[in-house]
Design a protein around this motif. Sequence first.
Motif, PDB file in Angstrom:
ATOM      1  N   ALA A  22       0.817  -1.215   0.000  1.00 52.25           N
ATOM      2  CA  ALA A  22       0.000   0.000   0.000  1.00 52.25           C
ATOM      3  C   ALA A  22       0.848   1.262   0.000  1.00 52.25           C
ATOM      4  O   ALA A  22       0.513   2.245  -0.658  1.00 52.25           O
ATOM      5  CB  ALA A  22      -0.940   0.007   1.199  1.00 52.25           C
ATOM      6  N   VAL A  23       1.950   1.234   0.746  1.00 51.90           N
ATOM      7  CA  VAL A  23       2.819   2.410   0.860  1.00 51.90           C
ATOM      8  C   VAL A  23       4.258   1.961   0.641  1.00 51.90           C
ATOM      9  O   VAL A  23       4.723   1.018   1.279  1.00 51.90           O
ATOM     10  CB  VAL A  23       2.684   3.068   2.255  1.00 51.90           C
ATOM     11  CG1 VAL A  23       3.590   4.284   2.365  1.00 51.90           C
ATOM     12  CG2 VAL A  23       1.240   3.452   2.533  1.00 51.90           C
ATOM     13  N   ALA A  24       4.944   2.656  -0.234  1.00 49.70           N
ATOM     14  CA  ALA A  24       6.332   2.303  -0.551  1.00 49.70           C
ATOM     15  C   ALA A  24       7.244   2.534   0.648  1.00 49.70           C
ATOM     16  O   ALA A  24       7.106   3.521   1.375  1.00 49.70           O
ATOM     17  CB  ALA A  24       6.822   3.132  -1.728  1.00 49.70           C
ATOM     18  N   LYS A  25       8.173   1.622   0.852  1.00 47.83           N
ATOM     19  CA  LYS A  25       9.136   1.758   1.943  1.00 47.83           C
ATOM     20  C   LYS A  25       9.948   3.028   1.771  1.00 47.83           C
ATOM     21  O   LYS A  25      10.281   3.699   2.750  1.00 47.83           O
ATOM     22  CB  LYS A  25      10.046   0.539   1.998  1.00 47.83           C
ATOM     23  CG  LYS A  25      11.060   0.627   3.140  1.00 47.83           C
ATOM     24  CD  LYS A  25      11.698  -0.694   3.415  1.00 47.83           C
ATOM     25  CE  LYS A  25      12.740  -0.690   4.479  1.00 47.83           C
ATOM     26  NZ  LYS A  25      12.925   0.445   5.310  1.00 47.83           N
ATOM     27  N   LYS A  26      10.253   3.405   0.553  1.00 51.26           N
ATOM     28  CA  LYS A  26      11.034   4.615   0.300  1.00 51.26           C
ATOM     29  C   LYS A  26      10.316   5.852   0.825  1.00 51.26           C
ATOM     30  O   LYS A  26      10.941   6.739   1.410  1.00 51.26           O
ATOM     31  CB  LYS A  26      11.334   4.770  -1.187  1.00 51.26           C
ATOM     32  CG  LYS A  26      12.113   6.061  -1.472  1.00 51.26           C
ATOM     33  CD  LYS A  26      12.753   6.057  -2.815  1.00 51.26           C
ATOM     34  CE  LYS A  26      13.473   7.314  -3.189  1.00 51.26           C
ATOM     35  NZ  LYS A  26      13.928   8.206  -2.186  1.00 51.26           N
ATOM     36  N   LEU A  27       9.004   5.924   0.644  1.00 54.64           N
ATOM     37  CA  LEU A  27       8.250   7.073   1.140  1.00 54.64           C
ATOM     38  C   LEU A  27       8.336   7.129   2.668  1.00 54.64           C
ATOM     39  O   LEU A  27       8.552   8.199   3.241  1.00 54.64           O
ATOM     40  CB  LEU A  27       6.787   7.016   0.686  1.00 54.64           C
ATOM     41  CG  LEU A  27       5.885   8.141   1.188  1.00 54.64           C
ATOM     42  CD1 LEU A  27       6.424   9.507   0.797  1.00 54.64           C
ATOM     43  CD2 LEU A  27       4.473   7.951   0.650  1.00 54.64           C
ATOM     44  N   ILE A  28       8.210   5.997   3.309  1.00 57.19           N
ATOM     45  CA  ILE A  28       8.324   5.948   4.761  1.00 57.19           C
ATOM     46  C   ILE A  28       9.731   6.375   5.192  1.00 57.19           C
ATOM     47  O   ILE A  28       9.887   7.190   6.108  1.00 57.19           O
ATOM     48  CB  ILE A  28       7.956   4.551   5.297  1.00 57.19           C
ATOM     49  CG1 ILE A  28       6.447   4.344   5.128  1.00 57.19           C
ATOM     50  CG2 ILE A  28       8.381   4.383   6.750  1.00 57.19           C
ATOM     51  CD1 ILE A  28       5.937   2.978   5.485  1.00 57.19           C
ATOM     52  N   ASP A  29      10.746   5.859   4.524  1.00 54.33           N
ATOM     53  CA  ASP A  29      12.124   6.233   4.853  1.00 54.33           C
ATOM     54  C   ASP A  29      12.353   7.731   4.659  1.00 54.33           C
ATOM     55  O   ASP A  29      12.989   8.382   5.491  1.00 54.33           O
ATOM     56  CB  ASP A  29      13.115   5.449   3.983  1.00 54.33           C
ATOM     57  CG  ASP A  29      13.149   3.962   4.315  1.00 54.33           C
ATOM     58  OD1 ASP A  29      12.651   3.580   5.403  1.00 54.33           O
ATOM     59  OD2 ASP A  29      13.663   3.197   3.487  1.00 54.33           O
TER      60      ASP A  29
END
Length: 81
Positions: A67-74
């Motif tokens: 649902a949400v890219a790990k890169k966006l979270i990082d």
Amino acid sequence: MSVKISEKTIVSALEKLEKLKLDDELHAELSWCWNSYLADSNPVGVIEKSKKALDLFKAKREENSKAVAKKLIDDLEKIVK
């Protein structure tokens, strides 16, 4: 306070909030804070709202890892630190 706030990260967060229909109020607040930051370079509001978005995205990612890219979270974590 020397905070590196990436326009790409904020725009991506806004788009993801809208796409996932997670929190319309947070979307509006983050958008307002981002435009305010562009005008006065005060990152406090952007950081605060990015933290809320980050918490929402982490919860959504636990439900569905795609649902949400790990890169966006990082990238958001870099802003809120």
